[in-house]
Each structure stands twice: as C-alpha cells, then as structure tokens.
Enzyme design. Structure first.
Site, PDB file in Angstrom:
ATOM      1  N   SER A 255       0.830  -1.202   0.000  1.00 59.45           N
ATOM      2  CA  SER A 255       0.000   0.000   0.000  1.00 59.45           C
ATOM      3  C   SER A 255       0.866   1.254   0.000  1.00 59.45           C
ATOM      4  CB  SER A 255      -0.896  -0.012   1.246  1.00 59.45           C
ATOM      5  OG  SER A 255      -1.356   1.280   1.538  1.00 59.45           O
ATOM      6  N   LYS A 256       0.558   2.158  -0.923  1.00 59.80           N
ATOM      7  CA  LYS A 256       1.277   3.439  -0.988  1.00 59.80           C
ATOM      8  C   LYS A 256       1.082   4.211   0.323  1.00 59.80           C
ATOM      9  CE  LYS A 256       3.425   6.922  -2.953  1.00 59.80           C
ATOM     10  NZ  LYS A 256       4.855   6.910  -3.174  1.00 59.80           N
ATOM     11  N   ARG A 257      -0.111   4.033   0.904  1.00 55.56           N
ATOM     12  CA  ARG A 257      -0.422   4.731   2.162  1.00 55.56           C
ATOM     13  C   ARG A 257       0.552   4.334   3.264  1.00 55.56           C
ATOM     14  NH1 ARG A 257      -6.367   3.653   2.706  1.00 55.56           N
ATOM     15  NH2 ARG A 257      -6.438   4.399   0.585  1.00 55.56           N
TER      16      ARG A 257
END
Length: 488
Positions: A255-257
């Site tokens: 996840s980029k988050r």
C-alpha cells in the site's frame, strides 16, 4: 467493431502515483489484448472529483509510455467510442439510469443525510454491514414527480432483489454465488449528478465493447451488482479476470499509504523500467519452465490469463533486486554507461578518472543504479577510514602483517614505469611469492589502502589502474602512516 475482437481497458482514477497493483492491472490488461491481436484502451475514471490529484493524468500517460504499454484508443489519441474521460461522458449516464428506473431496476432516493446516518448507526450497533432499507423504492409516482419538479436533491439507487441468489463466473475464482439478501441497493447516480464508479464503468465497458475486465479481487463482492446491471439492460456480460492481491508480507497488503514503493519510486531509486515490468508480470502469474526474464514482446506471446493464481502474490524486494541486476548485466556496455553517467555526476569530479573503466567494473557488480554513488565515491578521493578494516579473518590479515606488506609493495609500485592492471597484477603476485605468503596477505591491505573501504567493486589492481600511479602511491603512504601510528 468486430464482435470477436478482444477489447480490454485500463481505467485508472487520477489520484496520484502509479501503484504496483495498478501497473500490474495495466500490464495484464495489455497482455490479454495483445496476445489475441486485440485493442488495449485507456479510459480515465474521474467521477470521484474529491480524490483527483493534479498532474496524475500525466503520470498515467508517462508510465504507460515508459513501460511500453501503448494504448490503441484513449483521451490523448481518440478513437471510435470516445470521449475516454468519464467526466466528459457525464450526460449519458443519467439517461441510462432513468432507463433502469422505468424498467423497475432502479429508483429515485430522496433520503436525507441525517436519515442515512441513523441507518448506518443502527447497522453498527447491530454489528451488521450497512444496507439501505429501500425506504424510497415504493414512493408514489406523484410524490416522486413532485419532488423532482421542486428540485429536491436525490440519488438513483439500483433495485436489487432480497431473495434468491446471483451467480457469476470469474476466470480465476470460478462460479461465485451471492445471497441477494446481502446485496445493497448501491447508488448509481450521486446527488451531484455524477455517476458512481460502479455504475459508470458498467455503462462505459458496454459502450466501448470491452470483452475482458481485469481488476483486483477486492472487486469480487461488487461483481454480482455489476452483473445485475448488465442483465437489467440486456447487455452481454464481459469475461471477468479478478487478480490476487499483492502483499508486502503474509499479513499486509502492499500500500502506498504505508509508504510502499510506487512505480515512480522504484525508477527514482535506480530500478530499470523493463525489469520492474518483468517482475510485476510474475506477481500472480507463472510461465511454464525455469526462465523468469522476459521482454514485453515475449510476455505478449506466452501470457495466458487463465493461469493467474488465486493465492496472494508477495512483493519480494530481494527478487526484484536480483532481476534488476540481471537486466544490468545483459545490457550492452554503452547503454549501461549512459544510464550510470548521471549517478557519477557530483561524485567523480576528478577529470583524470576514466569513467568507462568504472562502468566496466560496475556492470556485473551493481544491482540497482541508485547504489552507484556510495559504491564509487572512493575513486574520487580517499575517505576517512578506521584501520580496523585492515584486519580480515579469511585473508588472515592484521595491522602488523598489513604494514609489512604495504612497506614491501610501495617501492615495487613506485618503480613501475608502465602502470596498468597487468603490471600491477604481476608485480604483486611476485611479491607474495617472494614473501612466501598467500596472495590475500598482500592484496587485502593494498585494496584497503587504495579504497579506504571494506567492500569495493573490483580489487586492488582495478582500483589502482583507475585512480592512477600518483594517487595510488599517495594513498598507500597514508595507509602506512595510519598503521605505523596505531602500532607505535
């Protein structure tokens, strides 16, 4: 448009970077189309206006161009079924939604936010997933017309049955049946007049003749609602290909988050675009045989979407590094040199150093371009170093025998009239023979003195050859001085 033509679409939302999962979807979508000689379409899904990020559309275009995933139709090049940006198609969705209302497959909903919040709170209290209660489904026709005439805000909801089952087929997961009582009456048209993602992509896929829909398996639960829309319109249902998630490890999704790398991040770190694409192709799909290195053209020939796996794919950074290193090794030297040059800038400022020799040294020893600066900085000038690195268990060196070796090597090297790898090699091998010691007793201290580092690309001869005679002699004298002071 031939009904037999395979047509796939990559339909990203312009909300930031190109995530690894997004790029895999684009790649598989491209490969399915091209394997059959079909069309690969780019569509920009920007119906969620609040999440749009400026510059994101350019990132999409650039990434597809850089990876060679060239689309046949799209917003920038046009095509027979445009426009290819959802916000530019806004007018048509309402008409299709109204068609469903007339058929009893959808209905106007005028519920206030407050009422919906109460319903959601009740669902949470009962620990049940939120499901709209069809409150507006049975409103009298006159009341609906009156509210519309008054300009009351509304959404249009899908009218799903509450009994029976909806079954759909997915290429990867097979037949999946869902109890209709679990289906929410999802919103098709929002109060701002924009369609929801779920509705717009069904309408667009049909109008664009899309035959295969590739997406992540998180959309499996929405597929029954999509199927009911296709059936309500009397449209042919496309072939669904739901891909397994890409995981950071056994428990966590990539996840980029959470700070996981996007395609842009990997390229900036010095990963080769072709290597990244090759690596991503194997996240959830395995070709036959042992080979894992494929060009895009080779992937087009061998890709079979029916063999995509159900099990989650682990993003293994060690394997990516290895694969990247393989791409670097297989490059023509001139291409690698061209790619390495920007990483030399500001690190190698000494104009006497032959950069091509450094490139020759690095090509089989570096896995990621971004590592180059810290690997080569000692060529430019000798770094500060601790004499502890003269001690090497395997080489059986210590401060005392290192000092002896350097003192014996210095006059021999000073006397060399021809300074190159061969003369360095021959003279130092002869010294080890004369001293009746193993080669490492001579070579480890020499490499340490020339580099000031424990790990270097290349050994003493390559380093000496690149930095030249004067600099080599100067560094050896510094090494002798350091060791003498330590042993005094």
């Amino acid at each position: 448009m031939s009904s037999k033509e395979i047509r796939t679409r990559f339909a990203p939302s312009p909300t930031g970077y190109m995530h690894i999962g997004n790029l895999r979807t684009a790649l598989y979508t491209y490969l399915i189309a091209k394997h059959e000689g079909g069309k690969f379409i780019l569509r920009i899904e920007d119906t969620d206006q609040e999440r749009l990020v400026e510059g994101s559309v350019d990132i999409i275009y650039n990434t597809l161009k850089e990876t060679g995933l060239i689309h046949d139709e799209g917003p920038d090049i046009g095509g027979p079924v445009g426009p290819y940006v959802q916000s530019e198609r806004k007018g048509m969705y309402l008409d299709y939604a109204k068609q469903l209302v007339e058929n009893g497959e959808a209905y106007y909903c005028f519920c206030s936010k407050e009422r919906l919040d109460i319903l959601k709170a009740n669902s949470e209290a009962l620990k049940r997933p939120f499901k709209y209660d069809k409150h507006c489904k049975n409103l009298p026709k006159e009341e609906i017309q009156q509210k519309l005439a008054q300009g009351a805000p509304y959404v249009i909801r899908q009218n799903n049955p509450i009994t029976g089952f909806t079954t759909f087929n997915d290429v990867i997961y097979g037949n999946i049946s869902v109890d209709n009582s679990e289906l929410d009456d999802m919103i098709l048209i929002k109060s701002d007049g924009f369609p929801t993602y779920n509705f717009a992509n069904v309408v667009d896929d049909h109008l664009m003749g899309i035959t295969h829909v590739v997406r992540g398996n998180e959309y499996l639960s929405s597929a029954p609602k999509y199927n009911r829309l296709y059936e309500a319109f009397g449209w042919e249902v496309p072939i669904y290909v739901h891909c397994p998630p890409i995981m950071k490890d056994v428990h966590n999704k990539l996840s980029k988050r959470n700070g996981d790398a996007s395609f842009q991040d990997l390229v900036e770190k010095g990963y080769i675009k072709e290597a990244v694409l090759n690596f991503i192709s194997l996240l959830g799909w395995n070709p036959e045989g042992e080979n894992e290195i494929f060009t895009l053209e080779e992937l087009v020939k061998i890709f079979d979407y029916t063999t995509i796996t159900k099990s989650p794919a682990i993003f293994d950074p060690v394997k990516l590094r290895w694969m990247n290193g393989e791409y670097i090794k297989r490059m023509p030297l001139e291409k690698f040199h061209e790619m390495a040059l920007p990483y030399y800038q500001g690190v190698i400022t000494n104009s006497n150093i032959d950069l091509l020799k450094i490139t020759e040294l690095l090509q089989t020893r570096v896995e990621v371009l971004g590592e180059i600066p810290e690997v080569i900085d000692f060529f430019n000038s000798l770094p500060e170093y601790d004499i502890a690195i003269y001690t090497h268990k395997k080489m059986k060196t210590n401060n005392e025998n290192s000092l002896v070796s350097l003192k014996k090597a210095l006059p021999i090297l000073e006397s060399l009239t021809d300074w190159n790898m061969d003369t360095l090699h021959n003279s130092m091998m002869a010294l080890a023979k004369d001293m009746e010691v193993k080669n490492g007793i001579v070579l480890w201290p020499l490499r340490t003195a020339l580099s000031g580092k424990q790990f270097t690309p290349g050994g003493a001869f390559e380093i000496g050859d690149i930095i030249g005679k004067d600099e080599s002699i100067s560094r050896i004298k510094i090494g002798i001085d350091k060791l003498e002071k330590a042993l005094a």
